[in-house]
Design an enzyme around this catalytic site. Structure first.
Site, PDB file in Angstrom:
ATOM      1  N   GLU A  48       0.861  -1.199   0.000  1.00 49.43           N
ATOM      2  CA  GLU A  48       0.000   0.000   0.000  1.00 49.43           C
ATOM      3  C   GLU A  48       0.891   1.240   0.000  1.00 49.43           C
ATOM      4  OE1 GLU A  48      -3.576   0.001   2.442  1.00 49.43           O
ATOM      5  OE2 GLU A  48      -3.016   1.977   3.204  1.00 49.43           O
ATOM      6  N   ALA A  60     -10.464  11.053   2.919  1.00 52.68           N
ATOM      7  CA  ALA A  60     -11.879  10.923   3.267  1.00 52.68           C
ATOM      8  C   ALA A  60     -12.646  12.210   2.982  1.00 52.68           C
ATOM      9  CB  ALA A  60     -12.017  10.527   4.732  1.00 52.68           C
TER      10      ALA A  60
HETATM   11  P1  FAD Z   1     -17.644   0.479   7.228  1.00 53.44           P
HETATM   12  O1  FAD Z   1     -17.425  -0.881   6.685  1.00 53.44           O
HETATM   13  O2  FAD Z   1     -18.767   1.271   6.701  1.00 53.44           O
HETATM   14  O3  FAD Z   1     -17.750   0.344   8.805  1.00 53.44           O
HETATM   15  C1  FAD Z   1     -17.788   1.501   9.638  1.00 53.44           C
HETATM   16  C2  FAD Z   1     -18.516   1.179  10.932  1.00 53.44           C
HETATM   17  O4  FAD Z   1     -19.900   0.967  10.648  1.00 53.44           O
HETATM   18  C3  FAD Z   1     -18.038  -0.107  11.615  1.00 53.44           C
HETATM   19  O5  FAD Z   1     -18.077   0.127  12.996  1.00 53.44           O
HETATM   20  C4  FAD Z   1     -19.054  -1.141  11.199  1.00 53.44           C
HETATM   21  O6  FAD Z   1     -19.209  -2.171  12.189  1.00 53.44           O
HETATM   22  C5  FAD Z   1     -20.327  -0.313  11.079  1.00 53.44           C
HETATM   23  N1  FAD Z   1     -21.242  -0.817  10.033  1.00 53.44           N
HETATM   24  C6  FAD Z   1     -20.907  -1.196   8.776  1.00 53.44           C
HETATM   25  N2  FAD Z   1     -22.011  -1.560   8.087  1.00 53.44           N
HETATM   26  C7  FAD Z   1     -23.061  -1.436   8.930  1.00 53.44           C
HETATM   27  C8  FAD Z   1     -24.458  -1.646   8.812  1.00 53.44           C
HETATM   28  N3  FAD Z   1     -24.993  -2.075   7.659  1.00 53.44           N
HETATM   29  N4  FAD Z   1     -25.249  -1.403   9.910  1.00 53.44           N
HETATM   30  C9  FAD Z   1     -24.702  -0.947  11.066  1.00 53.44           C
HETATM   31  N5  FAD Z   1     -23.381  -0.712  11.229  1.00 53.44           N
HETATM   32  C10 FAD Z   1     -22.557  -0.950  10.179  1.00 53.44           C
HETATM   33  N6  FAD Z   1      -9.387   5.687   5.182  1.00 53.44           N
HETATM   34  C11 FAD Z   1      -9.249   6.676   4.264  1.00 53.44           C
HETATM   35  O7  FAD Z   1      -9.735   7.796   4.477  1.00 53.44           O
HETATM   36  N7  FAD Z   1      -8.587   6.465   3.080  1.00 53.44           N
HETATM   37  C12 FAD Z   1      -8.044   5.258   2.755  1.00 53.44           C
HETATM   38  O8  FAD Z   1      -7.458   5.099   1.677  1.00 53.44           O
HETATM   39  C13 FAD Z   1      -8.166   4.193   3.710  1.00 53.44           C
HETATM   40  N8  FAD Z   1      -7.665   2.966   3.449  1.00 53.44           N
HETATM   41  C14 FAD Z   1      -7.857   1.941   4.347  1.00 53.44           C
HETATM   42  C15 FAD Z   1      -7.372   0.667   4.034  1.00 53.44           C
HETATM   43  C16 FAD Z   1      -7.538  -0.391   4.921  1.00 53.44           C
HETATM   44  C17 FAD Z   1      -7.015  -1.756   4.551  1.00 53.44           C
HETATM   45  C18 FAD Z   1      -8.200  -0.170   6.176  1.00 53.44           C
HETATM   46  C19 FAD Z   1      -8.349  -1.308   7.158  1.00 53.44           C
HETATM   47  C20 FAD Z   1      -8.687   1.092   6.489  1.00 53.44           C
HETATM   48  C21 FAD Z   1      -8.523   2.167   5.587  1.00 53.44           C
HETATM   49  N9  FAD Z   1      -9.033   3.436   5.864  1.00 53.44           N
HETATM   50  C22 FAD Z   1      -8.872   4.456   4.934  1.00 53.44           C
HETATM   51  C23 FAD Z   1      -9.674   3.731   7.143  1.00 53.44           C
HETATM   52  C24 FAD Z   1     -11.233   3.588   7.080  1.00 53.44           C
HETATM   53  O9  FAD Z   1     -11.771   4.529   6.195  1.00 53.44           O
HETATM   54  C25 FAD Z   1     -11.776   3.801   8.504  1.00 53.44           C
HETATM   55  O10 FAD Z   1     -11.376   2.765   9.352  1.00 53.44           O
HETATM   56  C26 FAD Z   1     -13.283   4.060   8.612  1.00 53.44           C
HETATM   57  O11 FAD Z   1     -13.557   4.501   9.939  1.00 53.44           O
HETATM   58  C27 FAD Z   1     -14.152   2.835   8.365  1.00 53.44           C
HETATM   59  O12 FAD Z   1     -14.157   2.500   7.050  1.00 53.44           O
HETATM   60  P2  FAD Z   1     -14.848   1.114   6.553  1.00 53.44           P
HETATM   61  O13 FAD Z   1     -14.780   1.142   5.086  1.00 53.44           O
HETATM   62  O14 FAD Z   1     -14.270  -0.026   7.261  1.00 53.44           O
HETATM   63  O15 FAD Z   1     -16.344   1.396   7.056  1.00 53.44           O
END
Ligand code: FAD
Length: 290
Positions: A17, A51
């Site tokens: 990454e 973000a």
């Molecule tokens: P989601 O999957 O939407 O989850 C967020 C929260 O909502 C979780 O607590 C989950 O349990 C809850 N949730 C999900 N779906 C539901 C539902 N249907 N009903 C109720 N609750 C739900 N951030 C950046 O800004 N840019 C990047 O390029 C970036 N790259 C990343 C790469 C990796 C490999 C990882 C692990 C993280 C990265 N992040 C990045 C950080 C990420 O954006 C944050 O951790 C963010 O807070 C959550 O993103 P997510 O896509 O996991 O969210």
């Protein structure tokens, strides 16, 4: 190329990454780092995305395009949705498609307390479903072996993760962790919930004190006693700390490979020296079918 197809029985994949520079003027340094990372022959390289949802910033697409079209390595463009409208998502998807990028890591992004989320896409799974509906891309997602910080418990978080794979996410990359046992338990629970897609382990080599402080305050990863001891012992000796951080990551990866992990996703911090040392240290234990 469909990223999820890289993960086959008896093989531990390797991906990197990188992140775009803050200023376009620093782009050359990223391209130089990528030139060195290419020599390590990763299966793919992913490129982070802010973000903030600023669509005039094309750096993620530019770098992902460079990786794919100039270096000949598969690339994955991260895309966040917390501050993105459907209209802007369409613009970005069009741009990615025009650049031949086929894989997207669909993310929600962290919520900035000063900027209310747009809520056109509430969760990453909403973005994943939207991208799949539009067609033309393979979609990956993020997962959290130690539970996402907004979720009350890991079982709930995994239930939400299942919604993500049900929405079309076909490959997962984990948040960094330092205790492999945490990852093994997470994968077991995910499988028990019917999540069958490949899950890559996110490994962050900790090679300087600034990183340690950020790690503790931001991502909430638990720090095993062995890790803390090494970091404390060498915190005032940059060379020793770098060697120790590299060795710790190698040790983690060897144990993960021995336990059949499907892929290692190395958070390179745009540092080809560290990525090179780690790759060299594990070259005979990962990707064993080659
Ligand atoms: P989601 O999957 O939407 O989850 C967020 C929260 O909502 C979780 O607590 C989950 O349990 C809850 N949730 C999900 N779906 C539901 C539902 N249907 N009903 C109720 N609750 C739900 N951030 C950046 O800004 N840019 C990047 O390029 C970036 N790259 C990343 C790469 C990796 C490999 C990882 C692990 C993280 C990265 N992040 C990045 C950080 C990420 O954006 C944050 O951790 C963010 O807070 C959550 O993103 P997510 O896509 O996991 O969210």
């Amino acid at each position: 190329m469909q990223i999820s197809k890289l993960f086959k029985e008896g093989r531990t994949g390797l991906s990197f990454e990188v992140f775009p520079p803050k200023k376009t003027s620093s782009l050359d340094s990223v391209y130089n780092a990528l030139g060195e990372l290419k020599e390590l022959k990763p299966d793919f390289i992913s490129v982070t995305y802010g973000a903030g949802g600023n669509i005039t910033n094309t750096l993620t697409c530019d770098i992902a395009s460079y990786i794919k079209n100039e270096l000949g390595i598969e690339s994955v463009a991260h895309l966040t949705c917390v501050n993105t409208t459907r209209e802007n998502a369409d613009i970005i998807l069009k741009r990615l498609k025009e650049n031949g990028i086929e894989n997207i890591l669909a993310l929600r992004g962290d919520i900035n307390p000063d900027i209310p989320p747009l809520k056109e896409f509430v969760y990453a799974s909403d973005l994943a479903a939207y991208i799949k509906e539009k067609g033309g891309f393979y979609v990956s997602g993020a997962c959290y072996p130690e539970c996402h910080y907004e979720c009350d418990n890991i079982d709930e978080d995994i239930k939400n993760l299942k919604k993500k794979t049900d929405a079309g996410v076909e490959h997962l990359i984990s948040q960094l962790f330092f205790d492999n046992q945490v990852f093994y338990e997470f994968v077991e629970k995910a499988r028990a919930q019917g999540i069958t897609v490949p899950i890559e382990a996110g490994i962050m080599p900790v090679t300087n004190t600034k990183q340690i402080e950020r790690m503790v305050s931001m991502c909430g990863a638990s720090l095993p006693a062995k890790f803390v001891k090494v970091m404390q012992r060498f915190e005032n000796n940059p060379e020793a700390l770098r060697d120790a951080g590299i060795a710790y990551a190698i040790d983690q990866i060897i144990d993960l490979a021995a336990n059949g992990v499907q892929g290692i996703h190395l958070y390179t911090m745009n540092n080809p020296y560290v990525a090179g040392k780690i790759t060299e240290g594990v070259k005979n234990v990962i990707r064993t079918d080659e």
